[in-house]
Design a protein around this motif. Structure first.
Motif, PDB file in Angstrom:
ATOM      1  N   THR A  40       0.820  -1.426   0.082  1.00 47.36           N
ATOM      2  CA  THR A  40      -0.157  -0.069  -0.054  1.00 47.36           C
ATOM      3  C   THR A  40       0.833   1.355   0.026  1.00 47.36           C
ATOM      4  N   TRP A  41       0.317   2.294  -0.533  1.00 48.11           N
ATOM      5  CA  TRP A  41       1.005   3.679  -0.532  1.00 48.11           C
ATOM      6  C   TRP A  41       1.344   4.178   0.840  1.00 48.11           C
ATOM      7  N   ASP A  42       2.364   5.056   0.821  1.00 49.85           N
ATOM      8  CA  ASP A  42       2.521   5.884   2.001  1.00 49.85           C
ATOM      9  C   ASP A  42       1.632   7.047   1.939  1.00 49.85           C
ATOM     10  N   LYS A  43       1.617   7.556   0.819  1.00 50.27           N
ATOM     11  CA  LYS A  43       0.662   9.059   0.435  1.00 50.27           C
ATOM     12  C   LYS A  43      -0.030   8.658  -0.665  1.00 50.27           C
ATOM     13  N   VAL A  44      -1.252   9.078  -0.572  1.00 48.18           N
ATOM     14  CA  VAL A  44      -1.940   8.950  -2.044  1.00 48.18           C
ATOM     15  C   VAL A  44      -1.546  10.001  -2.956  1.00 48.18           C
ATOM     16  N   VAL A  56       2.207   7.239  -3.721  1.00 49.11           N
ATOM     17  CA  VAL A  56       3.536   7.258  -3.521  1.00 49.11           C
ATOM     18  C   VAL A  56       4.149   5.936  -2.752  1.00 49.11           C
ATOM     19  N   ASN A  57       5.138   5.211  -3.341  1.00 50.79           N
ATOM     20  CA  ASN A  57       5.635   4.116  -2.696  1.00 50.79           C
ATOM     21  C   ASN A  57       4.910   2.897  -2.564  1.00 50.79           C
ATOM     22  N   GLY A  58       3.677   3.044  -3.302  1.00 52.32           N
ATOM     23  CA  GLY A  58       2.855   1.785  -3.396  1.00 52.32           C
ATOM     24  C   GLY A  58       3.218   0.942  -4.435  1.00 52.32           C
ATOM     25  N   ARG A  59       3.194  -0.382  -4.320  1.00 51.28           N
ATOM     26  CA  ARG A  59       3.832  -1.283  -5.491  1.00 51.28           C
ATOM     27  C   ARG A  59       2.802  -2.204  -6.161  1.00 51.28           C
ATOM     28  N   TYR A 229       5.183 -20.408 -15.962  1.00 47.35           N
ATOM     29  CA  TYR A 229       4.577 -19.220 -15.097  1.00 47.35           C
ATOM     30  C   TYR A 229       6.108 -18.381 -14.800  1.00 47.35           C
ATOM     31  N   ILE A 230       6.007 -17.245 -14.816  1.00 44.35           N
ATOM     32  CA  ILE A 230       6.914 -16.485 -14.083  1.00 44.35           C
ATOM     33  C   ILE A 230       6.299 -15.381 -13.133  1.00 44.35           C
ATOM     34  N   ASP A 231       6.946 -15.123 -12.174  1.00 43.20           N
ATOM     35  CA  ASP A 231       6.351 -14.052 -11.284  1.00 43.20           C
ATOM     36  C   ASP A 231       6.322 -12.726 -11.638  1.00 43.20           C
ATOM     37  N   PRO A 232       4.975 -12.092 -11.473  1.00 46.67           N
ATOM     38  CA  PRO A 232       4.846 -10.783 -11.872  1.00 46.67           C
ATOM     39  C   PRO A 232       5.493  -9.976 -11.076  1.00 46.67           C
ATOM     40  N   ILE A 233       6.436  -8.963 -11.539  1.00 46.28           N
ATOM     41  CA  ILE A 233       7.368  -8.126 -10.887  1.00 46.28           C
ATOM     42  C   ILE A 233       6.546  -6.935 -10.356  1.00 46.28           C
ATOM     43  N   PRO A 234       6.307  -6.632  -8.982  1.00 43.37           N
ATOM     44  CA  PRO A 234       5.756  -5.753  -8.500  1.00 43.37           C
ATOM     45  C   PRO A 234       6.504  -4.327  -8.826  1.00 43.37           C
ATOM     46  N   VAL A 235       6.018  -3.369  -9.295  1.00 37.60           N
ATOM     47  CA  VAL A 235       6.721  -2.085  -9.783  1.00 37.60           C
ATOM     48  C   VAL A 235       6.318  -0.860  -8.684  1.00 37.60           C
ATOM     49  N   ASP A 236       6.941   0.140  -8.743  1.00 35.84           N
ATOM     50  CA  ASP A 236       6.599   1.320  -8.016  1.00 35.84           C
ATOM     51  C   ASP A 236       5.317   2.055  -8.705  1.00 35.84           C
ATOM     52  N   SER A 237       4.614   2.512  -7.940  1.00 32.39           N
ATOM     53  CA  SER A 237       3.246   2.981  -8.535  1.00 32.39           C
ATOM     54  C   SER A 237       3.668   4.113  -9.834  1.00 32.39           C
TER      55      SER A 237
END
Ligand code: WTA
Length: 635
Positions: A40-44, A56-59, A229-237
């Motif tokens: 979850t993000w730190d700031k909307v 911000v900083n959500g992934r 299958y490969i893992d989806p890579i979480p990226v910065d928002s």
């Protein structure tokens, strides 16, 4: 707030709109729950004008949201893509099949050395592999840049080079109006000038494909050896999901960059609010994936909501004018989203083609790309929708990510006015102002502006902050200016009146006059060129070019020269930019400071009053153009 068939009261909609503007952080923080986040993000919102960072900083991972999460639900075996070929062949791909193919292709990309943040160019026909390629990029955090398959080799190379793409995904050919168009030849020509491309992947279709050893690969062959299958890579928002090039006021196209988090939230929510999609829907947006409408409302938003989409390769009036209606009938399309130019073209074939089909499944009719003229609106409403389906006119741009001014028919059945896109959407604070930024009263024409950031807003232009700031934020200081004229009527309805810059809207496509002029003057016969838009019954507007020839071409056969220039534009820019008329003149009307007076050229071609000519340098240029117009033989 839930979407669906049940409408909320108008009062409630207005309350939601108010809340979204008053407390955007609270509002969008809640809306963002429509997606699955890894963190979850730190700031909307972090808003340092003109740069907004959402969540911000959500992934998160966009591909996971469009594919994987549906595999865990009853949508697993639901049709994701109903694909129809121009020859009528149909393929239905379930969410599970899409999941398998996207995984495999993401692994193919990894095996070709593509890493998170790398750029991948996609130049493909409307086939499921195009959507698979986009989603596979998103899965590994690679940034795709889709180039419309109607663009020429030079236009393709220019975009690849600006984005510095490593890999190109394409196909050997595409089908249109019964013809096979050889994409391989175009790609081979483009690749002569694309030093950053290491590998090219071809979806092989029917032709005798000759691959260049070590550079070209067949999609099918690579998929055979790929992991399931490969893992989806979480990226910065705020990691770019894609770059999409659009025409601007200078010769070079602009690389519009969209984020992952903000863009996905905004397109998904506008999809819900506009159409209120549910599991019974079959959604058909006729746009090509080469344009923003194809990104947002063919691929990302519908798939994020687990909707069934129709994808069609070919012309909607081929092999006969009933093709579009036949597809709607065969697949039970419930929502059709198309462009006024298409509606006007279909109108010319007459009602019979529509009436011969059962279109009773339709529930909403969408329009996008240009203002829909009341005659086309009426025909769409009465003949196609049988007076049952609301017309949802959606105003937006490549840069806005999703709908900006539109009726939120998915949640509120508001009264419509033919030709108006109704009101600014949820979370959009729009106004009409004069050139100095003063708010204008009702029914006064001015510039449309947006006064606040919204999650779908572009995060910049690719590697060009200066141009981003100048193109969108300087005309009206501290406001986003889409460069469209509009009025707001006494009931608060917004009416878009057309472009307020040197960009034409040809059949719903943005063509920069400067870009076209630049191409013309790059031809050895041309000394100077000025391009303007002339109103057209079907396309809305068509380009007209005034050309001054170089001295040693004055005696050449003008008809042949015209043909050569048209061929040159088609090859250099693509067929969509083809000038409708080319006029050879010896002088162009210019101001004393040397600027071409396109406004005057436009009036001349439309036989209208010329207006203020006090700044003109040489009056004889007007006589010159008038004479040429009189002599002009239409092509
Ligand atoms: C125009 C396409 C009036 C407008 C989604 C805008 C419209 C440009 C409408 C963006 C509409 C788009 N009514 N005009 N409903 N929709 N436009 O970037 O001039 O290809 O700025 O995005 O099309 O074109 P673009």
């Amino acid at each position: 707030m839930k979407s669906g068939d049940k409408y909320i009261p108008l009062k409630k909609l207005n309350e939601i709109k108010e809340l979204a503007l008053k407390n955007p952080e609270k509002f969008w923080g809640e809306q963002a729950r429509c997606l699955d986040w890894n963190k979850t993000w730190d700031k909307v919102l972090e808003w340092k004008p003109p740069y907004a960072k959402w969540f911000v900083n959500g992934r998160l991972n966009a591909c996971y949201n469009c594919v994987d999460r549906h595999i865990l639900t009853s949508k697993r075996n639901k049709a994701a893509i109903i694909w129809v070929a121009e020859n009528g062949d149909t393929k239905i791909m379930t969410y599970y099949e899409l999941y398998r193919k996207v995984n495999k292709f993401a692994n193919v990309l990894q095996n070709l050395g593509v890493e998170t943040g790398d750029r991948v160019a996609i130049y493909m026909p409307m086939i499921p592999e195009a959507a698979i390629a986009m989603l596979a990029c998103a899965r590994i955090g690679a940034i795709h840049t889709v180039v419309f398959s109607g663009f020429s080799a030079d236009a393709l190379a220019e975009r690849i080079n600006d984005a510095q793409a490593k890999v190109l995904i394409t196909s050997d050919l595409l089908y249109r109006r019964g013809k096979k168009i050889n994409l391989k030849n175009i790609v081979d020509k483009a690749l002569l000038n694309c030093p950053t491309i290491n590998h090219t992947v071809y979806v092989k279709r029917n032709s005798d494909l000759k691959l260049v050893e070590g550079r070209d690969y067949s999609w099918e062959e690579l998929m055979k050896g790929a992991k399931n299958y490969i893992d989806p890579i979480p990226v910065d928002s705020n990691h770019p999901l894609f770059i999409l090039y659009t025409s601007g006021t200078t010769g070079k196209p602009k690389g519009v960059v969209h984020s992952t988090g903000g863009y996905m939230v905004y397109t998904t929510k506008t999809m819900e609010w506009t159409w209120g999609v549910n599991d019974m829907d079959v959604f058909w947006c006729t746009a090509d994936i080469g344009w923003i409408t194809g990104h947002s409302y063919v691929v990302y938003a519908p798939l994020a909501l687990g909707t069934t989409i129709v994808m069609y390769e070919g012309a909607i009036d081929y092999p006969n004018p009933g093709r579009i209606w036949e597809i709607i009938e065969n697949h039970g399309v419930t929502i059709l989203y198309t462009a006024p130019t298409a509606i006007r073209m279909l109108m010319t074939y007459g009602e019979e083609w529509v009436k011969n089909h059962d279109l009773s499944t339709l529930r909403i009719l969408g329009s996008v790309g240009e203002p829909i003229n009341p005659r086309a609106w009426k025909w769409y409403y009465e003949v196609v929708g049988n007076r049952r389906c609301p017309i949802c006119d959606c105003y937006w741009q490549t840069e806005t990510g999703g709908h900006i001014i539109y009726p939120p028919i998915g949640i509120q059945n508001i009264p419509l006015k033919p030709g108006s896109a109704t009101f600014p959407g949820i979370g959009i604070d729009a106004d009409i102002v004069d050139e100095s930024g003063n708010s204008l009263p009702a029914n006064k024409k001015g510039l449309l502006i947006i006064k606040n950031p919204w999650p779908g807003m572009l995060i910049g232009l690719w590697k060009n902050n200066k141009r981003y700031e100048e193109a969108y934020w300087k005309r009206v200081p501290n406001c986003y200016c889409p460069s469209d004229y509009a009025i707001k009527d006494e009931d608060g309805y917004f009416w878009i009146l057309g472009r307020a810059d040197e960009v034409l809207n040809v059949a719903g496509h943005r063509i920069g006059t400067a870009e076209l002029e630049h191409v013309l003057v790059s031809h050895h016969a041309v000394a100077e060129a000025a391009v303007i838009g002339k109103p057209d019954d079907i396309k809305g507007e068509v380009p007209v070019a005034f050309v001054i020839l170089n001295k040693n071409f004055h005696d050449k056969n003008k008809k042949e020269l015209k043909e050569e220039l048209i061929k040159y534009v088609k090859e250099t820019m693509g067929p969509i930019a083809t000038p409708h008329m080319i006029l050879f003149v010896n002088k162009l009307p210019k101001t004393r400071s040397g600027k071409i007076m396109r406004r005057v050229l436009k009036k001349l071609i439309m036989s209208e009053e010329l207006g203020d000519l006090s700044t003109i340098e040489d009056n004889t240029s007007i006589e010159e153009v008038k004479k040429e117009l009189m002599d002009f033989e239409y092509r």
